[in-house]
Design a protein around this motif. Sequence first.
Motif, mmCIF file in Angstrom:
data_model
loop_
_atom_site.group_PDB
_atom_site.id
_atom_site.type_symbol
_atom_site.label_atom_id
_atom_site.label_comp_id
_atom_site.label_asym_id
_atom_site.label_seq_id
_atom_site.Cartn_x
_atom_site.Cartn_y
_atom_site.Cartn_z
ATOM 1 N N VAL A 144 0.840 -1.206 0.000
ATOM 2 C CA VAL A 144 0.000 0.000 0.000
ATOM 3 C C VAL A 144 0.869 1.247 0.000
ATOM 4 N N SER A 145 1.938 1.235 0.782
ATOM 5 C CA SER A 145 2.849 2.382 0.829
ATOM 6 C C SER A 145 3.493 2.617 -0.531
ATOM 7 N N ALA A 146 3.971 1.544 -1.153
ATOM 8 C CA ALA A 146 4.608 1.672 -2.471
ATOM 9 C C ALA A 146 3.615 2.181 -3.509
ATOM 10 N N TYR A 147 2.385 1.708 -3.423
ATOM 11 C CA TYR A 147 1.348 2.161 -4.357
ATOM 12 C C TYR A 147 1.103 3.661 -4.220
ATOM 13 N N GLN A 148 0.955 4.126 -2.978
ATOM 14 C CA GLN A 148 0.691 5.545 -2.774
ATOM 15 C C GLN A 148 1.869 6.408 -3.221
ATOM 16 N N SER A 149 3.087 5.962 -2.953
ATOM 17 C CA SER A 149 4.267 6.719 -3.395
ATOM 18 C C SER A 149 4.337 6.767 -4.911
ATOM 19 N N ALA A 150 4.028 5.648 -5.554
ATOM 20 C CA ALA A 150 4.078 5.595 -7.016
ATOM 21 C C ALA A 150 3.038 6.519 -7.635
ATOM 22 N N VAL A 151 1.826 6.524 -7.070
ATOM 23 C CA VAL A 151 0.777 7.407 -7.586
ATOM 24 C C VAL A 151 1.174 8.872 -7.398
ATOM 25 N N THR A 152 1.686 9.191 -6.229
ATOM 26 C CA THR A 152 2.091 10.572 -5.956
ATOM 27 C C THR A 152 3.173 11.036 -6.914
ATOM 28 N N LEU A 153 4.204 10.207 -7.101
ATOM 29 C CA LEU A 153 5.319 10.600 -7.953
ATOM 30 C C LEU A 153 4.920 10.638 -9.420
ATOM 31 N N VAL A 164 11.181 1.086 0.111
ATOM 32 C CA VAL A 164 9.773 1.506 0.163
ATOM 33 C C VAL A 164 9.568 2.567 1.238
ATOM 34 N N THR A 165 10.190 2.361 2.391
ATOM 35 C CA THR A 165 10.054 3.333 3.474
ATOM 36 C C THR A 165 10.717 4.663 3.117
ATOM 37 N N ALA A 166 11.872 4.588 2.453
ATOM 38 C CA ALA A 166 12.540 5.821 2.025
ATOM 39 C C ALA A 166 11.654 6.608 1.066
ATOM 40 N N ALA A 167 10.996 5.909 0.144
ATOM 41 C CA ALA A 167 10.097 6.583 -0.805
ATOM 42 C C ALA A 167 8.906 7.191 -0.073
ATOM 43 N N GLU A 168 8.411 6.496 0.942
ATOM 44 C CA GLU A 168 7.277 6.996 1.717
ATOM 45 C C GLU A 168 7.579 8.356 2.333
ATOM 46 N N TRP A 169 8.794 8.556 2.787
ATOM 47 C CA TRP A 169 9.183 9.813 3.420
ATOM 48 C C TRP A 169 9.708 10.835 2.401
ATOM 49 N N LEU A 170 10.511 10.376 1.450
ATOM 50 C CA LEU A 170 11.222 11.317 0.571
ATOM 51 C C LEU A 170 10.351 11.872 -0.549
ATOM 52 N N ALA A 175 -8.764 1.173 -1.668
ATOM 53 C CA ALA A 175 -7.542 1.385 -0.891
ATOM 54 C C ALA A 175 -7.675 2.619 -0.010
ATOM 55 N N TYR A 176 -8.284 3.663 -0.535
ATOM 56 C CA TYR A 176 -8.477 4.886 0.248
ATOM 57 C C TYR A 176 -9.373 4.635 1.455
ATOM 58 N N LEU A 177 -10.439 3.876 1.274
ATOM 59 C CA LEU A 177 -11.361 3.633 2.382
ATOM 60 C C LEU A 177 -10.669 2.907 3.533
ATOM 61 N N LEU A 178 -9.744 2.002 3.211
ATOM 62 C CA LEU A 178 -9.034 1.276 4.266
ATOM 63 C C LEU A 178 -7.888 2.089 4.851
ATOM 64 N N VAL A 179 -7.199 2.856 3.994
ATOM 65 C CA VAL A 179 -6.038 3.631 4.443
ATOM 66 C C VAL A 179 -6.198 5.054 3.917
ATOM 67 N N PRO A 180 -6.999 5.887 4.596
ATOM 68 C CA PRO A 180 -7.334 7.206 4.055
ATOM 69 C C PRO A 180 -6.298 8.295 4.294
ATOM 70 N N THR A 181 -5.166 7.967 4.878
ATOM 71 C CA THR A 181 -4.166 8.999 5.153
ATOM 72 C C THR A 181 -2.762 8.429 5.012
ATOM 73 N N ARG A 182 -1.840 9.274 4.541
ATOM 74 C CA ARG A 182 -0.448 8.847 4.426
ATOM 75 C C ARG A 182 0.186 8.635 5.796
ATOM 76 N N MET A 183 -0.411 9.158 6.836
ATOM 77 C CA MET A 183 0.134 8.910 8.163
ATOM 78 C C MET A 183 0.123 7.415 8.474
ATOM 79 N N LEU A 184 -0.944 6.723 8.054
ATOM 80 C CA LEU A 184 -1.031 5.288 8.298
ATOM 81 C C LEU A 184 -0.014 4.521 7.449
ATOM 82 N N THR A 185 0.138 4.884 6.180
ATOM 83 C CA THR A 185 1.125 4.184 5.345
ATOM 84 C C THR A 185 2.539 4.470 5.830
#
Length: 411
Positions: A23-32, A338-344, A301-311
Amino acid sequence: MVGRLRTLATVAWRTAESLALAVSAYQSAVTLAGYLKRKTAAAPAEPPPGWRPRFALVVCARDEERVVGRVVGDLLGQEYPSELRDVFVAAHNCTDRTAEIARASGAEVIDVHSAVPGKALAIRAALERIGDGYDFIGIFDADARAEPGLLRAIAGRGPGTDCLQVETVPIGDPEWTAEGYGFGRKARNLFWWQPREALGLGTTISGCGWFIRPELLREELPKVTTLTEDLELTARLALRGVPVTYVSDARVAVGEARDLRTSVRQRLRWVRGHLLVVARYWPALALRAARGDLRALDLAAYLLVPTRMLTRLGASMVALHALTRRAGALPMAIALPVTAAEWLVPGIIAVRERLLTLNRRGVELALRHGVLSLLWFPIGIWALATARVQAWDPTRRTPAEVSDGQRAPGR
């Protein structure tokens, strides 16, 4: 037997950690990917020749005498033909001069009285009054401010859209709580909704500044029962294959709660409604996603994890576990990138787009938002324990919330 249980526990733990990283990798990929695509996007579209939709603009108000006049003025002052827009104010269970001020400001007032709370009832009453002949119904909160080109931007999306959500930005408010949450709203636009707009994914209806075909609203609104009518309606539209189109070149400024008590009660209602929507609609959305609907997958995915704070929390915990090199931990070669991408990824974008300024003021604002965001955890726990409570407390306005400094975006 003990060895088998340990094996099952290890498999379950690794599965949970793998899902957190996915889920974290997905959100980072969408954002980037969405951010990069926006950099090469074409200019906002102009309305197609001959396409001039007619709008019914509905303001939902409950004891909003301090602010209702200014949003009516914004909507009547749109840079759009006056004969193609009408402004209505649904004065819902009002005990003050909301209706009187709205009429004096030029709106048609619909008095709504009901024993049951919820904005959906005010919208439904407006639907019954406004009649036919409109291409879109636009829904606004009474504390909003609308930029002059709003309707022109919506018309520019063309006749092929059924539901649209404009970008909501915070009204300029230096109060400690309001400014902290306003920073979060800007971050959400930048990291979440704007990238999805660029990639063709949907957004969610966000309570204010959304537009929908009248016939679609008439079909779906009577089936909405939660106090988060915007999210529930989003889920119902997704199950019909109707996306909510995000419009970043049109903005509505909205107010944030100015004290913690009001903020907590407001967010408690949101979380309760969110949980009910998950319980009622998530299985059907997941099934639709499994059949290849990417927008349904994104909403699920949003309904289950609606904030980047959780990822961010999930990925960071997985990375810390990987660093221990204990049995059952995922490889560092997977967890750390994956964690580095989540923050960076959001951090770099925030600096590039000047959301976060590298000075004392910028850091203080980001930390303030972080502290306020931590409140979501106790709020979420309490909402989970009281998910069936349906309470709607009106927000009382103060003179500071109607100051001249709180102007419409773009003015």
